[in-house]
Design an enzyme around this catalytic site. Structure first.
Site, PDB file in Angstrom:
ATOM      1  N   GLY A  76       0.880  -1.115   0.025  1.00  0.00           N
ATOM      2  CA  GLY A  76       0.152  -0.064   0.181  1.00  0.00           C
ATOM      3  C   GLY A  76       0.797   1.181  -0.132  1.00  0.00           C
ATOM      4  O   GLY A  76       2.216   1.241   0.049  1.00  0.00           O
ATOM      5  N   GLY A  77       0.114   2.342  -0.197  1.00  0.00           N
ATOM      6  CA  GLY A  77       0.992   3.632   0.004  1.00  0.00           C
ATOM      7  C   GLY A  77       1.253   4.137  -1.269  1.00  0.00           C
ATOM      8  O   GLY A  77       1.273   3.569  -2.414  1.00  0.00           O
ATOM      9  N   VAL A 104       4.324   6.685  -3.762  1.00  0.00           N
ATOM     10  CA  VAL A 104       5.864   6.542  -4.080  1.00  0.00           C
ATOM     11  C   VAL A 104       6.825   6.932  -3.048  1.00  0.00           C
ATOM     12  O   VAL A 104       6.655   7.772  -2.116  1.00  0.00           O
ATOM     13  CB  VAL A 104       6.031   7.419  -5.291  1.00  0.00           C
ATOM     14  CG1 VAL A 104       5.969   8.921  -5.068  1.00  0.00           C
ATOM     15  CG2 VAL A 104       7.525   7.181  -5.912  1.00  0.00           C
ATOM     16  N   THR A 105       7.917   5.811  -2.984  1.00  0.00           N
ATOM     17  CA  THR A 105       8.935   6.331  -1.956  1.00  0.00           C
ATOM     18  C   THR A 105      10.181   5.939  -2.829  1.00  0.00           C
ATOM     19  O   THR A 105      10.369   5.561  -3.791  1.00  0.00           O
ATOM     20  CB  THR A 105       8.902   5.598  -0.882  1.00  0.00           C
ATOM     21  OG1 THR A 105       9.562   6.195   0.350  1.00  0.00           O
ATOM     22  CG2 THR A 105       9.323   3.964  -0.777  1.00  0.00           C
ATOM     23  N   HIS A 106      11.264   6.514  -2.029  1.00  0.00           N
ATOM     24  CA  HIS A 106      12.542   6.279  -2.764  1.00  0.00           C
ATOM     25  C   HIS A 106      13.698   5.537  -1.762  1.00  0.00           C
ATOM     26  O   HIS A 106      13.604   5.525  -0.347  1.00  0.00           O
ATOM     27  CB  HIS A 106      13.325   7.654  -2.848  1.00  0.00           C
ATOM     28  CG  HIS A 106      14.697   7.636  -3.351  1.00  0.00           C
ATOM     29  ND1 HIS A 106      15.127   7.247  -4.592  1.00  0.00           N
ATOM     30  CD2 HIS A 106      15.889   8.142  -2.691  1.00  0.00           C
ATOM     31  CE1 HIS A 106      16.354   7.309  -4.650  1.00  0.00           C
ATOM     32  NE2 HIS A 106      16.776   8.201  -3.681  1.00  0.00           N
ATOM     33  N   CYS A 153       5.777   9.552  -0.446  1.00  0.00           N
ATOM     34  CA  CYS A 153       4.577   9.074   0.176  1.00  0.00           C
ATOM     35  C   CYS A 153       3.173   9.898  -0.146  1.00  0.00           C
ATOM     36  O   CYS A 153       1.921   9.773   0.644  1.00  0.00           O
ATOM     37  CB  CYS A 153       4.667   8.779   1.612  1.00  0.00           C
ATOM     38  SG  CYS A 153       5.863   7.703   1.953  1.00  0.00           S
TER      39      CYS A 153
END
EC number: 2.3.1.181
Length: 233
Positions: free
Chosen positions: A77-78, A80-82, A174
């Site tokens: 879930g959630g 975009v992140t890096h 996020c």
């Protein structure tokens, strides 16, 4: 009741796609045999972006056809992140039937692990109502994103220890545009990732009441019959 045995695998900086494939194999193995031990993978990734299953491309500040680093859309879930070197990533492959079949509880437990780790540095990790993750003085130091299938968990958490935060500037992390991303090294200049990794393992064992037993990556590959993805050396 004695703590349930689990495997702790501590590795270096590993290719995202390969670790993702291994996670799915570990999850499959536990769906087929629910009594296999829980596993906690602690490692780093080269620079990469991941999108949750419902993530909006509007949170990317770059052309998806020409990304600054590889991009993967995954099951968690959630938004975009890096990930990047210097960020400690934790992937718990847990059978939640041995803990509690409650996703809200599981997310809060992961946050509790990270809050315990930050307390070692005199920092107060905070939760924000309606959001998932851990903040210190308004900066998000830890992100969490999970997927669960038949109560076997996949994906996990990422704690910014000492990464180059520039990679976050290419996204709306996020999907939260009004809160900054931070790292532990900003508050504790002498922090060492290998020390934090050990602290995370200890806090995880305490929070989930597990007896974490060291397991090398090679042992895990043999025990679980993990396979390399095409093109992996």
């Amino acid at each position: 009741m004695s703590a349930r045995a689990a495997w702790l695998v501590q590795a270096g900086c590993l290719d995202y796609a390969q670790v993702w494939a291994w996670q799915r194999q570990l999850q499959d193995n536990r769906r087929n045999n629910p009594d296999r031990p829980d596993v906690l993978l602690l490692l780093e990734h080269p620079a990469v972006y991941t999108l949750g299953r419902g993530s909006s491309l509007a949170h990317l500040k770059f052309d998806p056809q020409h990304p600054p680093a590889p991009v993967y859309r995954i099951e968690r879930g959630g938004e975009v992140t890096h990930h990047a070197p210097g960020q400690l990533v934790g992937y718990p492959i847990l059978n939640l039937r041995h803990h509690r079949c409650d996703l809200h509880w599981y997310l809060r437990q992961l946050e509790a692990v990270l809050i315990l780790v930050l307390a070692n540095y005199g920092l107060t990790g905070e939760r924000i109502e309606g959001l998932t993750g851990v903040w210190v003085e308004g900066k998000k130091l830890a992100a969490i994103g999970i997927q669960v299938s038949r109560w076997i968990s996949l994906h996990g958490f990422a704690l910014n220890v000492c990464p180059d935060l520039a990679g976050f500037e290419a996204i709306v992390p996020c999907g939260i545009s009004d809160r900054a991303v931070g790292s532990l090294v900003e508050f504790c200049p002498d922090v060492r990732l290998e020390v934090v990794r050990s602290q995370v393992a200890g806090a995880f064992a305490q929070t989930f009441e597990l007896d974490l037993q060291p397991c090398s990556l090679e042992q895990l590959q043999a025990e679980e019959n993990l396979t390399a993805i095409a093109g992996d050396p």
